[in-house]
Write an enzyme that holds these catalytic residues in place. Structure first.
Site, PDB file in Angstrom:
ATOM      1  N   GLY A 216       2.955   5.497  12.788  1.00 31.89           N
ATOM      2  CA  GLY A 216       3.697   4.285  13.171  1.00 31.89           C
ATOM      3  C   GLY A 216       3.332   3.838  14.580  1.00 31.89           C
ATOM      4  O   GLY A 216       3.092   2.655  14.829  1.00 31.89           O
TER       5      GLY A 216
ATOM      6  N   CYS B 107      14.155  11.111   6.197  1.00 34.23           N
ATOM      7  CA  CYS B 107      14.125  10.852   7.648  1.00 34.23           C
ATOM      8  C   CYS B 107      15.504  11.054   8.243  1.00 34.23           C
ATOM      9  O   CYS B 107      15.640  11.241   9.445  1.00 34.23           O
ATOM     10  CB  CYS B 107      13.534   9.488   7.965  1.00 34.23           C
ATOM     11  SG  CYS B 107      14.046   8.225   6.854  1.00 34.23           S
TER      12      CYS B 107
ATOM     13  N   LYS C 121       0.879  -1.183   0.000  1.00 36.41           N
ATOM     14  CA  LYS C 121       0.000   0.000   0.000  1.00 36.41           C
ATOM     15  C   LYS C 121       0.908   1.221   0.000  1.00 36.41           C
ATOM     16  O   LYS C 121       1.435   1.622   1.028  1.00 36.41           O
ATOM     17  CB  LYS C 121      -0.871  -0.027   1.268  1.00 36.41           C
ATOM     18  CG  LYS C 121      -2.207   0.678   1.175  1.00 36.41           C
ATOM     19  CD  LYS C 121      -2.158   2.167   0.841  1.00 36.41           C
ATOM     20  CE  LYS C 121      -1.776   3.045   2.003  1.00 36.41           C
ATOM     21  NZ  LYS C 121      -1.576   4.453   1.599  1.00 36.41           N
TER      22      LYS C 121
ATOM     23  N   GLU D 190       9.667   2.144  10.770  1.00 39.89           N
ATOM     24  CA  GLU D 190      10.728   3.146  10.607  1.00 39.89           C
ATOM     25  C   GLU D 190      10.063   4.504  10.582  1.00 39.89           C
ATOM     26  O   GLU D 190       9.224   4.769   9.718  1.00 39.89           O
ATOM     27  CB  GLU D 190      11.460   2.928   9.279  1.00 39.89           C
ATOM     28  CG  GLU D 190      12.506   1.854   9.309  1.00 39.89           C
ATOM     29  CD  GLU D 190      13.543   2.053  10.381  1.00 39.89           C
ATOM     30  OE1 GLU D 190      13.862   3.206  10.726  1.00 39.89           O
ATOM     31  OE2 GLU D 190      14.025   1.040  10.899  1.00 39.89           O
TER      32      GLU D 190
ATOM     33  N   GLU E 295      10.086  16.950  14.393  1.00 37.85           N
ATOM     34  CA  GLU E 295      10.499  16.728  13.003  1.00 37.85           C
ATOM     35  C   GLU E 295       9.692  17.648  12.084  1.00 37.85           C
ATOM     36  O   GLU E 295       8.462  17.587  12.070  1.00 37.85           O
ATOM     37  CB  GLU E 295      10.264  15.268  12.624  1.00 37.85           C
ATOM     38  CG  GLU E 295      10.841  14.932  11.277  1.00 37.85           C
ATOM     39  CD  GLU E 295      10.676  13.464  10.922  1.00 37.85           C
ATOM     40  OE1 GLU E 295       9.601  12.913  11.178  1.00 37.85           O
ATOM     41  OE2 GLU E 295      11.636  12.883  10.374  1.00 37.85           O
TER      42      GLU E 295
ATOM     43  N   GLY F  34       7.021   5.720   7.802  1.00 34.90           N
ATOM     44  CA  GLY F  34       6.222   6.940   7.703  1.00 34.90           C
ATOM     45  C   GLY F  34       6.358   7.754   8.967  1.00 34.90           C
ATOM     46  O   GLY F  34       7.386   7.688   9.667  1.00 34.90           O
TER      47      GLY F  34
HETATM   48  P1  ADP Z   1       3.650  10.693   5.430  1.00 31.31           P
HETATM   49  O1  ADP Z   1       2.369  11.258   4.928  1.00 31.31           O
HETATM   50  O2  ADP Z   1       4.581  11.681   5.969  1.00 31.31           O
HETATM   51  O3  ADP Z   1       4.261   9.719   4.444  1.00 31.31           O
HETATM   52  P2  ADP Z   1       2.127   8.959   7.082  1.00 31.31           P
HETATM   53  O4  ADP Z   1       2.562   8.233   8.310  1.00 31.31           O
HETATM   54  O5  ADP Z   1       0.897   9.755   7.132  1.00 31.31           O
HETATM   55  O6  ADP Z   1       3.373   9.830   6.712  1.00 31.31           O
HETATM   56  O7  ADP Z   1       1.992   7.955   5.876  1.00 31.31           O
HETATM   57  C1  ADP Z   1       2.893   6.887   5.607  1.00 31.31           C
HETATM   58  C2  ADP Z   1       2.109   5.737   4.996  1.00 31.31           C
HETATM   59  O8  ADP Z   1       1.186   5.267   5.970  1.00 31.31           O
HETATM   60  C3  ADP Z   1       1.272   6.131   3.787  1.00 31.31           C
HETATM   61  O9  ADP Z   1       1.212   5.045   2.877  1.00 31.31           O
HETATM   62  C4  ADP Z   1      -0.090   6.375   4.394  1.00 31.31           C
HETATM   63  O10 ADP Z   1      -1.140   6.217   3.460  1.00 31.31           O
HETATM   64  C5  ADP Z   1      -0.124   5.297   5.449  1.00 31.31           C
HETATM   65  N1  ADP Z   1      -1.042   5.561   6.583  1.00 31.31           N
HETATM   66  C6  ADP Z   1      -1.425   6.748   7.095  1.00 31.31           C
HETATM   67  N2  ADP Z   1      -2.275   6.562   8.141  1.00 31.31           N
HETATM   68  C7  ADP Z   1      -2.426   5.224   8.283  1.00 31.31           C
HETATM   69  C8  ADP Z   1      -3.141   4.402   9.199  1.00 31.31           C
HETATM   70  N3  ADP Z   1      -3.906   4.911  10.151  1.00 31.31           N
HETATM   71  N4  ADP Z   1      -3.041   3.064   9.052  1.00 31.31           N
HETATM   72  C9  ADP Z   1      -2.257   2.514   8.085  1.00 31.31           C
HETATM   73  N5  ADP Z   1      -1.561   3.241   7.207  1.00 31.31           N
HETATM   74  C10 ADP Z   1      -1.621   4.574   7.296  1.00 31.31           C
END
Ligand code: ADP
Length: 506
Positions: free
Chosen positions: A243, A294, A185, A260, A395, A238
């Site tokens: 996380g 990061c 995803k 991470e 951050e 992310g």
């Molecule tokens: P960023 O937008 O800075 O990349 P995020 O942590 O929001 O950081 O997103 C990282 C990944 O996690 C993306 O693929 C996002 O769609 C996914 N993501 C965001 N929120 C959730 C969640 N609640 N559960 C699972 N995946 C998520």
């Protein structure tokens, strides 16, 4: 696919899911746009939005494919990755350009993003012929004892936008060589790069169901996927908030998660540092990828004896950076990824001003040279930053660097370590003893000596301490990604033909 203003995107252009070896649109949940952050009127792609039914289908496909993939000899699984490495190498230029278009980083960095995926595919492809365990003597006669790596099962791979090809490859390659199947995803900011990468893996001969791609928003598609009962483990990269939220969900359902997350990385500049080199490192670490790594150097901790000189040189170099569309030759810094990051970074700049830090460069949107339609922010430098300020602790993930004055080596180490993160740190010094002490005392997963905080190579583990991460590290080497994507199984074989009792028969 691009929207150059002359051609309307059609249904045929929709970036699809890839489930069980077929490219499919989602079950009626519509589409979302991927836009070029250098020019928001430029639509890079329209991606299908997945429903729960699409995720269910992908998980079923991966579960089914796992039955055969785990039994394929690892060297043969590795050969598929080696073929993928060749295909990626041939497609490096066009994929690198797509990275720049969809994510905004300058072209040399877009090409570097793809190169990292190539390196990882070669590295993990060749792991197919290693994946070694241990054979040790048994304490009993007619018995042998060994440990082997076995795959975990079906993985949810959830990735961010800042390395739209490299980070997925960091997860997909070790997962696949170890015999797992995956549902990937990607970030909804970079679906086109994700689809192109998966297309290359398909071309390399990854069997149907072994890799599945589902597009969609994090909160809906990502969370539904990560918590799906058919998922055995999760690998996430992310933000720290997401996380840690996922860590909680996975903990409750006993799913291993490798996470991470953030960093608040720092460079120490000592009084004996080669200042030209330190400035180059601070520019590359602070403003490379517009500060959206990061491992970005968002704090520079400078010894008071060279503080003013360093600031003058740093400001001089940062003000020469050429900002613009990353596809244009000679550009040093591109835009930030999207509207919400753009707003968040500008809010942090306001916070810094309100906290009393000295804004000596930048501080606002950059709109010159055809940049008015993109998410460009000026390279921004704050000086006289107190280590406790929010801008020095949180951050920002943008082109904003805090310079902090330090009275001594010990002070510098304390300042660097005093955050909730611990990903990367660096020191510029000519003193061999100080560099050794820094190696020992900097509390981060990666330490650089006389180099910036960015530039990790794929053959060693990548990750950090404290709130930066959880679980084994990413990438190669001992303690790296194979520890995420395999479990240890220990096998004792008794060929003595009688009951033997360990610890008792002596
Ligand atoms: P960023 O937008 O800075 O990349 P995020 O942590 O929001 O950081 O997103 C990282 C990944 O996690 C993306 O693929 C996002 O769609 C996914 N993501 C965001 N929120 C959730 C969640 N609640 N559960 C699972 N995946 C998520």
């Amino acid at each position: 696919m691009t929207n150059d203003g002359k051609r309307r995107l059609t249904m045929a252009d929709i970036i699809k899911n890839y489930i069980n070896g077929k490219w499919k649109t989602g079950h009626g949940a519509g589409t979302f746009r991927s836009i070029n952050p250098a020019n928001k009127t430029n639509i890079v792609g329209l991606a299908t939005r997945s429903s729960a039914a699409d995720v269910d289908e992908a998980v079923d496909a991966a579960r089914e494919a796992f039955k055969e993939w785990r039994l394929m000899p690892a060297p043969r699984r590795g050969e598929v990755l080696l073929r993928a490495a060749e295909i990626l190498s041939r497609g490096k230029k066009s994929l690198g350009m797509l990275v720049t278009q969809e994510m905004g980083k300058i072209l040399p960095e877009g090409l570097g993003d793809v190169q990292e995926a190539i390196d990882m595919a070669y590295y993990m492809g060749s792991e197919g012929r290693r994946l070694s365990g241990e054979t040790v003597p048994s304490e009993l006669p007619g018995k042998d004892a060994k440990s082997v790596r076995v795959p975990v099962g079906v993985f949810a791979l959830i990735t961010p936008w800042n390395f739209p090809v490299a980070i997925p490859a960091w997860k997909i390659c070790p997962a696949l060589v170890a015999g797992n199947t995956v549902i990937f995803k990607p970030s909804s900011d970079t679906p086109v790069c994700a689809a192109r990468l998966v297309g290359m893996l398909e071309q390399a001969g990854v069997p149907k169901g072994v890799i599945n791609l589902v597009h969609g928003a994090g909160k809906e598609t990502g969370e539904y996927l990560a918590t799906h009962p058919g998922i055995d483990a999760v690998s996430f990269t992310g933000s720290c908030d997401t996380g840690e939220h996922l860590e909680g969900l996975c903990g409750r359902t006993h799913k291993p998660i490798s996470a991470e997350m953030g960093g608040k990385n720092a460079i120490i500049v000592m009084d004996d540092a080669n200042l030209e080199l330190a400035v180059e490192g601070a520019i590359w670490g602070g403003f490379g990828t517009s500060g959206q790594r990061c491992t970005a150097a968002s704090r520079i901790v400078v010894h008071e004896a060279v503080y003013l000189k360093f600031i003058k040189m740093f400001k001089g170099a940062a003000s020469k950076l050429r900002i613009g569309n990353g596809l244009k030759k000679g550009t040093d810094m591109g835009p930030v990824i999207n509207e919400s990051q753009f707003t968040k970074i500008l809010e942090y700049i306001e916070t810094g001003k309100n906290e009393g830090a000295g804004l000596i460069l930048g501080g606002g949107p950059y709109t010159k040279n055809d940049c008015a339609n993109g998410f460009f922010i000026e390279p921004t430098i704050f000086t006289d930053v107190d280590p406790e300020m929010r801008i020095a602790q949180e951050e920002i993930f943008g082109p904003v660097v805090c310079v902090i004055k330090s009275g001594s080596f010990e002070d510098s180490i304390r300042i660097v370590n005093d955050t909730r993160y611990g990903l990367s740190s660096s020191i510029y010094t000519q003193d061999v003893n100080k560099s050794a002490l820094a190696e020992r005392d900097l509390d981060s997963g990666i330490v650089y000596i006389n180099a910036s905080t960015i530039g990790a190579e794929i053959q060693l583990p990548f990750g950090g301490t404290k709130h930066t991460g959880l679980g084994p590290r990413e990438a190669g080497g001992r303690g790296g990604a194979l520890d995420t994507y395999t479990r240890w199984k220990v096998i004792y074989r008794d060929f003595s033909g009688r009951l033997q009792k360990a610890q008792i028969d002596r």
